[in-house]
Scaffold this motif. Structure first.
Motif, short mmCIF file in Angstrom:
data_model
loop_
_atom_site.label_atom_id
_atom_site.label_comp_id
_atom_site.label_asym_id
_atom_site.label_seq_id
_atom_site.Cartn_x
_atom_site.Cartn_y
_atom_site.Cartn_z
N PHE A 1 -8.08 8.49 -16.37
CA PHE A 1 -7.83 7.82 -17.65
C PHE A 1 -6.73 8.55 -18.44
N LEU A 2 -6.81 9.87 -18.48
CA LEU A 2 -5.79 10.66 -19.18
C LEU A 2 -4.43 10.51 -18.51
N ALA A 3 -4.41 10.51 -17.19
CA ALA A 3 -3.15 10.35 -16.46
C ALA A 3 -2.54 8.98 -16.76
N ALA A 4 -3.35 7.96 -16.81
CA ALA A 4 -2.85 6.62 -17.12
C ALA A 4 -2.35 6.55 -18.56
N LEU A 5 -3.05 7.21 -19.46
CA LEU A 5 -2.65 7.22 -20.86
C LEU A 5 -1.32 7.94 -21.05
N VAL A 6 -1.16 9.08 -20.40
CA VAL A 6 0.10 9.83 -20.48
C VAL A 6 1.22 9.04 -19.83
N ALA A 7 0.93 8.36 -18.74
CA ALA A 7 1.96 7.57 -18.06
C ALA A 7 2.48 6.45 -18.96
N GLN A 8 1.62 5.90 -19.80
CA GLN A 8 2.07 4.84 -20.70
C GLN A 8 2.71 5.37 -21.98
N LEU A 9 2.31 6.56 -22.40
CA LEU A 9 2.78 7.07 -23.69
C LEU A 9 3.91 8.09 -23.59
N TRP A 10 4.38 8.42 -22.41
CA TRP A 10 5.37 9.48 -22.28
C TRP A 10 6.65 9.20 -23.07
N PRO A 11 7.14 7.97 -23.17
CA PRO A 11 8.37 7.79 -23.97
C PRO A 11 8.15 8.14 -25.46
N TYR A 12 6.97 7.81 -25.97
CA TYR A 12 6.68 8.12 -27.37
C TYR A 12 6.51 9.62 -27.59
N LEU A 13 5.88 10.27 -26.63
CA LEU A 13 5.73 11.72 -26.72
C LEU A 13 7.08 12.42 -26.64
N LEU A 14 7.93 11.92 -25.77
CA LEU A 14 9.27 12.49 -25.64
C LEU A 14 10.09 12.27 -26.91
N ALA A 15 10.01 11.08 -27.49
CA ALA A 15 10.72 10.78 -28.74
C ALA A 15 10.19 11.64 -29.89
#
Length: 77
Positions: free
Chosen positions: A4-18
């Motif tokens: 679940f965490l891996a899927a969440l990070v996979a979807q949110l990585w652009p926002y985290l990077l920004a």
């Protein structure tokens, strides 16, 4: 849970990077402003030191009585 965490990070990585890039940009702007302000303060200190040295040189070149007379005129104005 880890899937679940891996899927969440996979979807949110652009926002985290920004968000991380935004924090880095704010930090750099703060540091540049601080450096600019320090340079301005250093220039003002140098100008004050030069002016003080000019005054010291001018006073040292006169006789003691002349300095007292000039100081008396200055303090009355």
């Amino acid at each position: 849970m880890s899937a679940f965490l891996a899927a969440l990070v996979a979807q949110l990585w652009p926002y985290l990077l920004a968000g991380a890039a935004g924090l880095v940009a704010l930090w750099r702007a703060y540091a540049m402003g601080k450096a600019k302000n320090q340079a301005k303060q250093d220039a003002a200190d140098a100008a004050a030191r030069i002016e003080g040295q000019k005054i010291d040189d001018a006073v040292a070149g006169r006789a003691l009585g002349d300095n007292r007379g000039r100081l008396g005129e200055w303090s009355k104005s």
